[in-house]
Design a protein around this motif. Structure first.
Motif, PDB file in Angstrom:
ATOM      1  N   UNK A   1     -31.464  74.744 -35.048  1.00 30.65           N
ATOM      2  CA  UNK A   1     -32.017  76.074 -34.787  1.00 30.65           C
ATOM      3  C   UNK A   1     -30.958  76.984 -34.192  1.00 30.65           C
ATOM      4  N   UNK A   2     -31.220  78.282 -34.282  1.00 29.88           N
ATOM      5  CA  UNK A   2     -30.475  79.262 -33.504  1.00 29.88           C
ATOM      6  C   UNK A   2     -31.500  80.144 -32.788  1.00 29.88           C
ATOM      7  N   UNK A   3     -31.151  80.582 -31.594  1.00 34.46           N
ATOM      8  CA  UNK A   3     -32.036  81.439 -30.802  1.00 34.46           C
ATOM      9  C   UNK A   3     -31.358  82.780 -30.600  1.00 34.46           C
ATOM     10  N   UNK A   4     -31.976  83.833 -31.103  1.00 35.29           N
ATOM     11  CA  UNK A   4     -31.430  85.176 -30.974  1.00 35.29           C
ATOM     12  C   UNK A   4     -31.374  85.565 -29.496  1.00 35.29           C
ATOM     13  N   UNK A   5     -30.202  85.940 -29.013  1.00 37.17           N
ATOM     14  CA  UNK A   5     -30.014  86.236 -27.597  1.00 37.17           C
ATOM     15  C   UNK A   5     -30.731  87.501 -27.150  1.00 37.17           C
ATOM     16  N   UNK A   6     -30.984  88.415 -28.057  1.00 38.00           N
ATOM     17  CA  UNK A   6     -31.663  89.664 -27.698  1.00 38.00           C
ATOM     18  C   UNK A   6     -33.175  89.558 -27.798  1.00 38.00           C
ATOM     19  N   UNK A   7     -33.661  88.980 -28.886  1.00 39.85           N
ATOM     20  CA  UNK A   7     -35.113  88.951 -29.120  1.00 39.85           C
ATOM     21  C   UNK A   7     -35.763  87.627 -28.742  1.00 39.85           C
ATOM     22  N   UNK A   8     -34.944  86.581 -28.542  1.00 36.39           N
ATOM     23  CA  UNK A   8     -35.416  85.215 -28.267  1.00 36.39           C
ATOM     24  C   UNK A   8     -36.103  84.579 -29.471  1.00 36.39           C
ATOM     25  N   UNK A   9     -35.969  85.179 -30.661  1.00 34.73           N
ATOM     26  CA  UNK A   9     -36.580  84.589 -31.851  1.00 34.73           C
ATOM     27  C   UNK A   9     -35.833  83.318 -32.261  1.00 34.73           C
ATOM     28  N   UNK A  10     -36.616  82.313 -32.662  1.00 33.27           N
ATOM     29  CA  UNK A  10     -36.067  81.012 -33.053  1.00 33.27           C
ATOM     30  C   UNK A  10     -36.044  80.913 -34.575  1.00 33.27           C
TER      31      UNK A  10
END
Length: 429
Positions: free
Chosen positions: A160-169
């Motif tokens: 997975x990657x977690x968007x640092x701005x939106x926290x979307x996975x």
């Protein structure tokens, strides 16, 4: 103009009847609609109210599809794949696949909340010619306690990657097929998932589905306190609320509801009967609650076992069960069912609050939840499982002072919306 319209009216005021009349007019105007109801038992009611062969319902295993359910699009290929344009005949489709094929055929559909909530974000394109009629709100999010260690593994293994701005996975390993994180991959691929508070993933129903419909009609009560309302605010989705005049209704209800006021109530503790409060009760105090409830049913309300009902949180059902009411358990989140409508006396052994993760999730996105309106809405939905739904006198034991005050304030008209004059336009911001 908003394409989402909320019919906000008290239970028993005819929202479903009015929706059926609108569906009849949609049939005359050749408009396609999908009606979503909380329970399977309501499907027959809706279908029987509309012209035969005008509306279809996805079938479950073992259901033959006779009469009004007949249609010949219930198959997929031998690999389980759905071809929306094929009439192949290899194996039986699950309900979701049937639902999508019905949509592709532009059939009018009646189905359940559970099926609707299994839709994927890529399904939205099938709904652009449809009117969605949603009977009662759905819960648009679910919190999963994944655990900090597993989230670390998912990240370090480049799953997975977690968007640092939106926290979307985002699940980025398309070839991953192991069982360990199979469910994480599924929810990430089918909807939107966010990382929260180190330990949690929050699954959010795909907003693309609501956006995909030509128009959305929601039938409910106290919508502003619902999570669906907060969900629309989070996505900056406008909606219009159409209110009914409640004052006459409240006056008649107040005469029918006998709310216990006496020494068995916990008047000093606003937090009594919350999950934490019940969990921390010792055996002596648990017994005290049970004894009080037994006394209220037997000596105060003077009703028989089959006429009594109670609720509490599922984990504490056995601990708070007692003589004269145990068999009358109704889940604390029950709504839209009428199978308990013979109950004359009901005990609400609970105190409802949003869980902290849900509160935090919305707060991070600029939406503040209203615990009181939500708790009141949940309480009223539960109370209306009893005989009050048929405008018959009913007894209520609500030992927690907060929940009881919410009910009494509502009966006094303190929660009546500005919709008395049918204004009701609310822009979600």
């Amino acid at each position: 103009m908003s394409k989402i319209k909320v019919y906000d009216a008290i239970m028993g005021s005819g929202k479903t009847y009015d929706a059926i009349e609108r569906m009849k007019s949609y049939l005359k105007d050749d408009k396609s609609f999908i009606y979503i109801t909380p329970f399977l038992s309501e499907i027959d009611r809706i279908m029987d109210s509309l012209p035969i062969n005008s509306v279809y319902a996805p079938l479950g295993p073992g259901e033959k599809g006779e009469g009004k359910y007949d249609y010949n699009i219930d198959y997929c290929d031998e690999s389980g794949n759905i071809d929306l344009n094929s009439e192949g005949s290899y194996q039986y489709l699950n309900k979701r696949a049937q639902f999508l094929k019905l949509c592709n055929k532009k059939r009018n559909i009646v189905s359940t909340h559970s099926l609707f909530m299994n839709l994927k974000k890529d399904d939205y394109s099938l709904f652009d010619d449809y009117i969605l009629i949603l009977d009662e709100v759905v819960n648009p999010l679910n919190v999963f306690n994944i655990g900090a260690k597993d989230i670390e593994i998912l990240t370090n293994e480049n799953l997975i990657i977690i968007d640092q701005e939106t926290s979307e996975v985002k699940f980025i390993d398309d070839e991953y097929n192991d069982n360990a994180f199979k469910e994480v991959k599924r929810i990430c691929n089918n909807s939107t998932v966010f990382f929260l508070d180190k330990y949690f993933f929050v699954w959010v129903f795909p907003i693309e589905i609501f956006k995909g419909f030509q128009r959305v009609e929601i039938l409910t009560y106290l919508f502003k306190g619902s999570l669906l309302s907060s969900y629309f605010k989070m996505y900056n989705i406008d909606y219009k609320i159409n209110y009914n005049n409640e004052e006459d209704h409240l006056r008649s209800i107040k005469k029918l509801l006998n709310v216990y006021e006496g020494s068995a109530n916990y008047n000093e503790s606003l937090n009594s009967f919350s999950k934490t409060w019940i969990k921390n009760l010792n055996k002596k105090n648990l017994k005290k609650v049970v004894n009080s409830t037994e006394y209220i049913f037997k000596k105060v309300f003077k009703t028989n076992t089959e006429e009594n009902a109670f609720t509490t949180f599922k984990a504490f059902r056995q601990k708070l069960s007692g003589n004269g009411y145990t068999k009358g358990f109704i889940p604390i989140n029950a709504r839209a069912t009428n199978i308990f409508k013979s109950k004359k006396s009901m005990a609400f052994l609970g105190n409802r609050y949003h869980d902290p993760q849900t509160v935090h999730f919305f707060k991070e996105r600029g939406v503040i939840l209203d615990d009181d309106i939500w708790a009141l809405s949940e309480l009223l939905q539960w109370v209306w499982r009893g005989r009050i739904r048929d405008n018959k006198p009913m007894n209520l034991f609500i030992p927690n002072s907060r929940m009881r005050k919410l009910l009494n304030d509502w009966l006094e008209g303190k929660f009546v919306s500005n919709g008395q004059s049918n204004k009701g336009f609310l822009k979600a911001v």
